[in-house]
Design an enzyme around this catalytic site. Sequence first.
Site, PDB file in Angstrom:
ATOM      1  N   ASP A 190      -1.556   5.318  -6.642  1.00 14.81           N
ATOM      2  CA  ASP A 190      -1.916   4.508  -5.479  1.00 14.81           C
ATOM      3  C   ASP A 190      -2.004   3.040  -5.871  1.00 14.81           C
ATOM      4  OD1 ASP A 190      -2.829   3.923  -2.808  1.00 14.81           O
ATOM      5  OD2 ASP A 190      -4.855   3.769  -3.619  1.00 14.81           O
ATOM      6  N   ASP A 206       0.841  -1.200   0.000  1.00 12.26           N
ATOM      7  CA  ASP A 206       0.000   0.000   0.000  1.00 12.26           C
ATOM      8  C   ASP A 206       0.871   1.244   0.000  1.00 12.26           C
ATOM      9  OD1 ASP A 206      -1.835   2.058   0.425  1.00 12.26           O
ATOM     10  OD2 ASP A 206      -3.150   0.770   1.592  1.00 12.26           O
TER      11      ASP A 206
END
Length: 429
Positions: free
Chosen positions: A309, A111
């Site tokens: 992301d 992440d």
Amino acid sequence: MKLTLSLLFLSLSIVQGLNPKCNLQDHGSTLQVIHVFSPCSPFRPSKPLSWEESVLQMQAKDKTRLQFLDSLVARKSVVPIASGRQIIQSPTYIVRAKIGTPPQTLLLAMDTSNDAAWIPCTACDGCSSTLFGPERSTTFKNVSCASPECKQVPNPGCGLSSCNFNLTYGSSSIAANLVQDTVTLATDPIPNYNFGCVSKTTGTSAPPQGLLGLGRGPLSLLSQTQNLYQSTFSYCLPSFKSLNFSGSLRLGPVAQPKRIKFTPLLKNPRRSSLYYVNLDAIRVGRRVVDIPPAALAFNPTTGAGTIFDSGTVFTRLVEPAYVAVRDEFRRRVGANLTVTSLGGFDTCYNVPIVVPTITFMFSGMNVTLPQDNILIHSTAGSTTCLAMAAAPTNVNSVLNVIANMQQQNHRLLFDIPNSRVGVARELCT
């Protein structure tokens, strides 16, 4: 010593028995030396090699040896990446990490928008069945409330003299104790790594075996391994349909791609973990679509702008930007074709279509997406959809997110010391 000599004499006598021409002699305490390629050598190939074959064999062994030496000198650290959909039924991308001493292996979600790693631990309430056992690790320890790391976690607290914290992840709530242990990625052990030992979780958004934070904040992998990896990493995400660990996370400046175009990274003090970039325009086919400048502008005060992301699945654009891209996409595909919807996708077709390219135009770098990064296909029937959507319509809808569907089979290089991110096409599926 006597046993070693006896074994040596036995092996030599076997050689002499197999080849009577081998007259092995004992000159006092010195044995006759046998060359590995001599007729008397037990290591001599059963079938004689030609000169070319022997040279090629030596060259192959040299190559393997040099790769080993390179890994020692250059400290190349490559961690395989897999689609979580295929391995743990999670929409994230995962890496193998070994935690503790002796090591326990877990599959952690990558992440880029989170910092602190967190892992479900023994007796966790609401966690999956795959848990880390701190009691089995000789290098495990709790982090005290007085430590500076305790001030770096979200919503810190103090319980029984050890630091704890809680956070939200999607629709999940997570409670964890801040701890330290050895974490090994690739072949590099990282002692005293700070992470959350999850004690309770609710909801279904949290990755089942934990998360590895690749953000830019103080408790991220970049910050905790700054001396080892110089705040540099890259990754290539395979297709979400890929069944194995064919992608790669490369840690450190060594072995990163040389031929790659960059765009500057932007700093947002209020969102210090996020990788902001300047998205100047979007092109559909050969046409740059008409997007209001405010829809793409970077604004640290409001958090507006564009980020890369790894945890979001489909690219989301603020509504004015998405509508402009969508409408031009529909026009290029064919205004006479019937457009349907499927779930959150509003531009779908039930017939084969000719797909225009979509190009994200960043400062100093253009990224043109091929068809596989643009379309998603339904498993039932022949429905094909544009794999992008508008950001949620609420007061905080100011962020454009370039998500993992659009990143697949590209190498993204995050070079923090030079404040830049690069993107190059690379098939890793």
